[in-house]
Design an enzyme around this catalytic site. Structure first.
Site, short mmCIF file in Angstrom:
data_model
loop_
_atom_site.label_atom_id
_atom_site.label_comp_id
_atom_site.label_asym_id
_atom_site.label_seq_id
_atom_site.Cartn_x
_atom_site.Cartn_y
_atom_site.Cartn_z
N SER A 114 -2.05 3.92 -2.66
CA SER A 114 -1.88 2.48 -2.61
C SER A 114 -3.19 1.71 -2.73
CB SER A 114 -1.12 2.11 -1.33
OG SER A 114 -0.84 0.74 -1.34
N HIS A 115 -3.49 0.92 -1.69
CA HIS A 115 -4.65 0.04 -1.72
C HIS A 115 -5.91 0.74 -1.21
CE1 HIS A 115 -2.68 0.15 2.08
NE2 HIS A 115 -3.80 -0.22 2.67
N ASP A 278 -2.57 -4.42 -6.10
CA ASP A 278 -3.34 -3.32 -5.52
C ASP A 278 -3.34 -2.08 -6.40
OD1 ASP A 278 -0.68 -2.71 -5.13
OD2 ASP A 278 -1.06 -1.59 -3.30
N ASP A 280 -1.50 0.62 -6.68
CA ASP A 280 -0.26 1.07 -7.33
C ASP A 280 0.68 -0.07 -7.71
OD1 ASP A 280 0.20 0.61 -4.61
OD2 ASP A 280 1.88 1.99 -4.54
N ASP A 282 2.15 -2.57 -6.01
CA ASP A 282 3.27 -3.11 -5.24
C ASP A 282 2.87 -4.28 -4.34
OD1 ASP A 282 1.92 -1.54 -3.43
OD2 ASP A 282 3.60 -0.22 -2.95
N ARG A 283 1.59 -4.46 -4.09
CA ARG A 283 1.17 -5.59 -3.24
C ARG A 283 0.72 -6.77 -4.10
NH1 ARG A 283 -1.90 -3.57 2.13
NH2 ARG A 283 -0.50 -1.87 2.65
N LYS A 377 8.37 -2.92 -3.05
CA LYS A 377 7.74 -4.22 -3.19
C LYS A 377 7.10 -4.26 -4.57
CE LYS A 377 3.82 -2.74 -0.30
NZ LYS A 377 4.21 -1.45 0.29
C1 G16 Z 1 2.74 0.67 3.16
C2 G16 Z 1 4.19 0.37 3.15
C3 G16 Z 1 4.41 -1.07 3.53
C4 G16 Z 1 3.79 -1.34 4.88
C5 G16 Z 1 2.35 -0.94 4.87
C6 G16 Z 1 1.84 -1.02 6.28
O1 G16 Z 1 2.13 -0.13 2.17
O2 G16 Z 1 4.73 0.61 1.85
O3 G16 Z 1 5.78 -1.33 3.52
O4 G16 Z 1 3.87 -2.69 5.21
O5 G16 Z 1 2.23 0.39 4.43
O6 G16 Z 1 0.64 -0.42 6.40
P1 G16 Z 1 0.04 -0.09 7.83
O7 G16 Z 1 0.91 0.94 8.47
O8 G16 Z 1 -1.34 0.37 7.48
O9 G16 Z 1 0.04 -1.39 8.57
P2 G16 Z 1 1.38 0.50 0.93
O10 G16 Z 1 1.13 -0.66 0.01
O11 G16 Z 1 0.13 1.06 1.53
O12 G16 Z 1 2.29 1.53 0.38
#
Ligand code: G16
Length: 544
Positions: A114-115, A278, A280, A282-283, A377
């Site tokens: 992800s990010h 981000d 991938d 989705d953000r 997302k």
């Molecule tokens: C992931 C989940 C999101 C969630 C986030 C929370 O995001 O897909 O639904 O809100 O983690 O992250 P943390 O547990 O660090 O607060 P992503 O974009 O990293 O896949």
């Protein structure tokens, strides 16, 4: 023809998926057998792959191409009928969700952290998405984890290499590997949701869009959408080439990491509308000229204005937000007379609500927004919905925000992150607060009187499952809130997240600086959790 090899293996510690799949340092993933054990555990958990179709793609980060080859070899060795692979091994998370749904597959594997930063010293990740297109629910991720604890063999083809850079079909053993256009299906879906003619008119009228792809996966999608299809001038999309290390950047679309974008947006005469996505895809980050739009506010504005886009013209069935997300969307939903669902953090918790048609739009404070068009997302979807709204309203972002706060009230909100703190200290802090939850109501901290305090527990209204310990909530007499939880996506130490929220209904009083307005809550959080004493930090690393 490649031979199926059955390799003897043994469990490797620490393969428990977090909030969104398994995320570790790239070096951990490159250990012999690490990726293979996890992938075989996924296949075993879903009942094998014989005769099924699997979707595969990733965000292009370092190790992506190698991991794609490994997963193809393993899927073929495990008897998959088809593997649909994004060209070059690239599929954004929302695009992968779409392909999984469109082709009625057995699900998909998305390679991304992800990010989180990428590169040999950065992070790598893998997640399994179910046939509905969304992240696997806890029951499945726990079963995958359990399987990693007992795995003793995996299957892989010997000397198998697939050309993933040319679209077309290759037969490997008895598996058809189809290399597909990573972007086309996604663009077609967006065309069916939004008023592209209206957005094109806006983007060719002198309105300036500034989209930062952060050298991550949305580059090719954003170029095809904004510049090729919607007529934005060349250069509207920048940092558009996906790079294995994201150009050394941190592909997290927030004001701290999207510095270049923020600078442009905050300068006088800057672009009208700025956005970023981000690693991938989705953000999303939304910025107007001179104004940053916090994700929770963005969700509320999208809910209030979604009817301006063709796909949502008939209204929304309901809205869901994660518990730590501000209650700004609730204020809108109340006026619209639609239900709001409060779920734990993690997109997987929205899946059942979307499948049942109980909600149309979902969002999280962590910069994720999406709808029932896929089960993830979707960063570019959020940007397009904003553009559709701007094309209809022809007002500036700043004016839209002040009108919104006037009508619905303003939820002052911020998240304070204490990163890479000692894991035991972080766990100790949370359990100490948990232990005193019963005594908090009635007590005052920094002048604020607590009315309720709990550890959020979610009962899924669709499948009846219960998820406990999803974050500590302390609610004050004036309705303000402190939420505390540990991140489930980090790879080093622990990250403590403290979410702060105060509601201000009076438009005359809505102009204060966010951090100043929230200062009493920060002091109360310190008194309750003794953050500086336990973590040794007097300030958070980031405030978003
Ligand atoms: C992931 C989940 C999101 C969630 C986030 C929370 O995001 O897909 O639904 O809100 O983690 O992250 P943390 O547990 O660090 O607060 P992503 O974009 O990293 O896949």
């Amino acid at each position: 023809m490649s031979q199926v090899n059955t390799i003897t293996t043994s469990p490797i510690d620490g393969q428990r998926p977090g909030t969104s799949g398994l995320r570790k340092k790239t070096q951990v993933f490159s250990q012999p057998g690490y990726l293979e054990n996890f992938v075989q555990s996924i296949f075993d958990t879903i009942g094998g792959l014989k005769g099924s179709t699997l979707v595969l793609g990733g965000d292009g980060r370092y190790f992506n191409r190698q991991a794609v080859q490994t997963v193809i070899s393993m899927a073929a060795a495990n008897g998959a009928a088809r593997v649909l692979v994004g060209k070059g091994g690239i599929l954004s998370t929302p695009a992968a969700s779409l392909v999984i749904r469109k082709h009625k597959t057995a699900g998909g594997i998305i390679l991304s952290a992800s990010h989180n930063p990428g590169g040999p010293d950065g992070d790598f990740g893998i997640k399994y998405n179910v046939p509905a297109g969304g992240p696997a629910p806890e029951s499945v991720t726990e079963a995958i984890y359990a399987r990693t604890r007992e795995i003793d063999r995996y299957q892989i083809l010997e000397e198998c290499h697939c050309d993933i850079d040319r679209e077309g079909t290759v037969e490997i053993a008895n598996t058809r590997v189809e290399i597909i256009d990573s972007v086309a299906d996604y663009i077609a879906l967006m065309r069916s949701i939004f008023d592209f003619a209206a957005i094109r008119e806006l983007l060719t009228s002198g309105f300036k869009l500034h989209f930062d792809a952060m050298h991550a996966v949305t580059g090719p999608y954003a170029l095809a959408l904004f510049e090729d299809e919607l007529g934005a001038p060349q250069g509207s999309v920048f940092n558009a080439v996906p790079l294995p290390d994201f150009g050394g950047g941190h592909p997290d679309p927030n004001p701290v990491h999207a510095k270049e974008l923020m600078q442009a947006m905050m300068s006088p005469g800057g672009p009208d509308f700025g956005a970023a996505s981000d690693g991938d895809g989705d953000r999303n980050l939304i910025v107007g000229r001179g104004i940053y739009v916090a994700p929770s506010d963005s969700l509320a504005v999208l809910v209030a204005n979604a009817h301006l886009a063709p796909a949502y013209a008939g209204g929304l069935s309901g809205v869901a937000r994660s518990m730590p997300t501000s209650q700004a969307a609730d204020c809108v939903a109340e006026k619209l007379g639609i239900p709001v669902f409060e779920t734990p953090t993690g997109w997987k918790f929205f899946g059942n609500l979307l499948d049942e048609g109980l909600v149309t739009i979902c969002g999280e404070e962590s910069a994720g927004t999406g709808s029932d068009h896929v089960r993830e997302k979707d960063g570019l979807w959020a940007v397009l919905l904003w553009l559709n709204i701007l094309a209809e309203r022809r007002e500036s972002v700043i004016d839209i925000m002040s009108a919104h706060w006037q009508q619905f009230g303003r939820n002052y909100y911020s998240r304070h992150d204490y990163e890479n703190i000692d894991s035991d200290a972080a766990a100790g802090l949370i359990s100490a607060v948990r232990d005193q939850l019963g005594q908090l109501p009635g007590q005052s901290f920094a002048g604020l009187r607590v009315v309720t305090a709990d550890d959020f527990c979610y009962d899924d209204p669709v499948d009846g499952s219960t998820s406990r310990n999803q974050g500590i909530r302390v609610i004050m007499e004036d309705g303000s809130r402190i939420v505390m939880r540990l991140s489930g996506t980090g790879t080093e130490g622990a990250t403590l997240r403290v979410y702060l929220e105060i509601f201000e209904p009076d438009p005359i009083k809505q102009h204060g600086d966010v951090q100043q307005v929230l200062a009493p809550l920060v002091a109360a959080a310190e008194e309750i959790a003794r953050i500086s004493t336990i973590t040794g930090r007097t300030e958070p690393d980031t405030r978003t």
